[in-house]
Design a protein around this motif. Structure first.
Motif, PDB file in Angstrom:
ATOM      1  N   VAL A  48     -11.825 -15.053 -36.971  1.00 35.68           N
ATOM      2  CA  VAL A  48     -10.521 -15.259 -36.339  1.00 35.68           C
ATOM      3  C   VAL A  48      -9.546 -14.221 -36.862  1.00 35.68           C
ATOM      4  O   VAL A  48      -9.812 -13.559 -37.863  1.00 35.68           O
ATOM      5  N   THR A  56      -9.369 -13.596 -22.704  1.00 41.31           N
ATOM      6  CA  THR A  56      -9.641 -14.773 -23.534  1.00 41.31           C
ATOM      7  C   THR A  56      -8.503 -15.775 -23.420  1.00 41.31           C
ATOM      8  O   THR A  56      -7.391 -15.432 -23.017  1.00 41.31           O
ATOM      9  N   MET A  62     -13.695 -14.516 -32.390  1.00 41.92           N
ATOM     10  CA  MET A  62     -12.566 -15.263 -31.817  1.00 41.92           C
ATOM     11  C   MET A  62     -11.281 -14.449 -31.956  1.00 41.92           C
ATOM     12  O   MET A  62     -10.189 -14.994 -31.887  1.00 41.92           O
ATOM     13  N   GLU A  78     -12.740 -22.944 -28.779  1.00 39.27           N
ATOM     14  CA  GLU A  78     -13.266 -22.173 -29.910  1.00 39.27           C
ATOM     15  C   GLU A  78     -13.442 -23.075 -31.137  1.00 39.27           C
ATOM     16  O   GLU A  78     -14.434 -22.968 -31.872  1.00 39.27           O
ATOM     17  N   THR A 104      -5.829 -20.282 -31.874  1.00 35.00           N
ATOM     18  CA  THR A 104      -7.268 -20.475 -31.650  1.00 35.00           C
ATOM     19  C   THR A 104      -7.455 -21.641 -30.682  1.00 35.00           C
ATOM     20  O   THR A 104      -6.969 -22.749 -30.914  1.00 35.00           O
TER      21      THR A 104
END
Lengths: 335, 360
Positions: B138, B272, B167, B71, B67
């Motif tokens: 997530v 991303t 995410m 984020e 992550t």
């Protein structure tokens, strides 16, 4: 009496008196407490005494296998017993949130009364406070226990020695998982029950029948792994724990696997670690297994010179790894 | 003997270990992609039992570890707004750029609930209609389908106070990025069992086809992992790199088409950024047009701190298998589980945390 706890009940006036008489004396009363003096008079204790205090905050108040009341008795009785003492008296302080259901309070006081009678202790002094709604979560209980030390010398976390065996009185993780699953409303194939129970009659037998017990310690918060680390650190030695010898119920193992938790770090409320010379281990196991609180007792490891303060886990496969203290609380993982 | 204990049987494991020792006649570097594999390898003691010439590396398979800082800063910015966050427990201690974490902002008054699924978060919103609830979405392909299904239910039930912060990340594009990096020397991969239950085997076939990299979809019990390593070694010896599904009791070769369908209905792939790996094309998921009303970024417009570029943290190198955690200058000195600098130390499935917690 109101069906809810009101701020009036903590005022010290008539409402307080009604609460004390109709709830606490009804369930916990005895000649000492019934006198309602400012302090308790103890006339029959002598020699080294063990004293321990603990505060119980738990959600939910009622859980499979127990409630905050019986837990508040067992927890402190067990702490006193871990010093090689026979617990005799308890003090008990309640911190109640305004609006608490009076029936719940009655059930909890009754449960405390039964637990105290079962383990042979009397509540001889107490206190009640009521705080405004929102200032506390339903109910907190503080208990202080006092007992006579019967072991000489008293067991201590600092007395583990190389050559000692490490025993455990039963299965690990039952209480921690029962609370967690009940709190989250998770259902498993089998209902997992807390192991909350008093251990003093078993520890008394161990001391009287086996003797030379070096360490007694109940692995409550932080579980077996954290408690063994505390002992290794206090005693300045290394502990080798054998994973495949640690008793864990199948349903606890399964629940932990599902939630990503380790049973070695889950809290227990009715188990203890006993460390004593290896040649006394089989006798101690025999005594433990003959008692209802110790029927799943097992020899789970050894104390050795090694590296001071370290706990090493010998895994079921025969590998070795560090078994460290937990950092904070265990949190369930993503997948 | 139940299914689980069979895959932990010490005698069976010992026999496979003997075969591994026989096959490992030169140095090998194997990477496990999944954080659950990392933990299992350490917890079961496999690491201490493998021959010394087998190095095992932990790849980018822990959802917390990958992550991105931005984020993390985004959900911390949301936490400071007038709303309620619902999260998996793993994210509670992940530090943002200023050392904040959900744990810390919760102590300062932020409302954060730990949930076990996206559906629990939706229920929280239904039960508290006066509050806006944001679920921190997530995870990899394993969790994305249930989040997608939850969003669909929220739309159907017209729940107007439920949102997600997307995410999610996709594993195959990350492995593509790793395999194509000339600096990364890996001799084989243990592919993630949980993710593969959704994806099936096909998205990983390029590893052997394009890069001659053997790979095995592996379960999580010790015997699963040992057998997977044995298969990797055998493929090397026989010079037959392939992608093998050795977790057939849980993973169908075609994966779970229904789960993929719901995921594709709600989400679309987007580029991303991964912590340590940088921008990877098509490796993230964003909500499709008809579900954009559930996007917490659009609704609340949090203003995250821009991440610091140089914290000294080498999580990125660790996630690529370029260094082992103890080779990071911060490891066990500045960065510990009590005061983690990078998420590889904070996550229970992180490589750094595993080295710190389990290594003798």
């Amino acid at each position: 009496m109101s069906d809810r706890v009101l701020l009036d009940y903590g005022s010290g006036g008539k409402a307080s008196q009604r609460l004390i008489r109709e709830i606490f004396l009804k369930h916990l009363g005895n000649p000492g407490l019934n006198r309602l003096d400012d302090a308790a008079l103890i006339e029959d204790l002598s020699g080294p005494l063990a004293v321990s205090t603990d505060t119980f905050t738990i959600f939910p108040l009622f859980f499979p296998g127990g409630d905050i009341g019986s837990l508040a008795v067992h927890g402190t009785v067990n702490d006193v017993a871990m010093l090689g003492a026979e617990p005799r008296y308890l003090s008990c302080a309640f911190l109640l949130e305004e609006g608490l259901d009076m029936q719940d309070l009655d059930r909890i006081a009754a449960s405390m009364g039964r637990a105290a009678a079962d383990c042979g202790v009397q509540v001889i002094t107490g206190d009640t406070k009521v705080v405004p709604k929102g200032a506390a979560d339903k109910m907190f209980i503080n208990t202080t226990g006092i007992g006579m030390v019967i072991a000489d010398p008293a067991p201590s976390g600092s007395r583990a020695e190389p050559g000692d065996a490490v025993l455990i009185s039963g299965t690990m993780g039952d209480h921690g998982l029962a609370i967690l699953t009940h709190r989250q409303g998770l259902k498993f194939e089998t209902d997992i029950q807390s192991d909350s129970q008093a251990l003093n009659s078993l520890t008394t037998r161990l001391i009287r029948e086996v003797g030379d017990v070096h360490v007694l310690r109940d692995p409550t918060r932080g579980g077996l792994a954290t408690t063994l680390n505390e002992i290794a650190s206090q005693s300045g030695c290394e502990i080798l724990l054998q994973e495949d010898q640690v008793p864990v119920r199948r349903e606890v193992q399964g629940g932990c696997s599902f939630l990503g938790l380790d049973p070695l770090y889950l809290a227990n409320e009715g188990k203890f670690i006993c460390i004593l010379p290896e040649d006394l281990a089989s006798k101690a196991l025999e005594v433990m297994r003959s008692h209802p609180a110790g029927r799943d007792a097992a020899l789970i490891g050894y104390v050795r010179e090694g590296q001071k303060g370290r706990v090493v886990l010998r895994t079921s496969l025969g590998g070795h790894r560090l078994l460290d203290m937990l950092e904070g609380e265990q949190l369930p993982r993503i997948c | 003997m139940n299914l689980s204990s069979e895959f932990r049987d010490p005698d069976l494991c010992r026999r496979v270990l003997e075969q591994i020792q026989h096959l490992a006649d030169s140095p090998f570097r194997f990477m496990e992609v999944c954080g659950t594999h990392t933990v299992s390898i350490f917890q079961s003691g496999i690491k201490s039992l493998l021959p010394e010439n087998i190095s095992h590396l932990s790849g980018p398979g822990c959802p917390v570890c990958v992550t991105h800082d931005l984020e993390v800063n985004t959900f911390l910015a949301l936490a400071k707004m007038d709303l309620r966050l619902a999260t998996f427990g793993d994210l509670m201690r992940v530090p943002g750029s200023r050392g904040d974490s959900l744990k810390k902002v919760q102590a300062e008054g932020a409302r954060v609930d730990i949930v076990y699924s996206a559906f629990d978060a939706l229920q929280l919103a239904v039960d508290n209609p006066s509050e806006n609830v944001v679920f921190l979405a997530v995870g990899f392909e394993t969790t994305a389908p249930t989040v997608a299904a939850t969003v669909k239910v929220a739309l159907k039930q017209q729940v107007e106070n439920f949102f997600i912060l997307p995410m999610h990340k996709l594993v195959p594009p990350a492995l593509q990025a790793l395999a194509s990096d000339p600096d990364i020397r890996v001799d084989g991969l243990l592919l993630p069992g949980h993710v593969s239950t959704i994806t099936g085997i096909e998205p990983f076939m390029f590893l052997a086809g394009d890069y001659n990299l053997p790979a095995v979809i592996s379960g999580f019990e010790p015997l699963d992992i040992l057998q997977s390593i044995q298969i990797l070694l055998r493929m090397h010896k026989e010079k037959t790199p392939a992608v093998i599904n050795s977790y057939k009791r849980a993973v169908a070769d075609q994966g779970n088409p229904r789960a993929r369908k719901v995921m594709q209905e709600v989400f679309k792939p987007v580029d991303t950024a991964w912590r340590g790996l940088g921008d990877i094309p098509g490796s993230g998921l964003s909500l499709r047009k008809e579900y954009l009303g559930f996007d917490a970024r659009r609704k609340f417009e949090p203003a995250p701190l821009q991440p610091e570029t140089n914290t000294g943290c080498k999580c990125g190198q660790v996630l690529k298998g370029k260094i082992l955690p103890p080779q990071c200058p911060l490891f066990a000195s500045v960065c510990t589980p009590a005061e983690p600098v990078g998420p590889c130390m904070v996550s229970t499935e992180g490589s750094c945390a595993a080295f710190f917690k389990y290594s003798l």
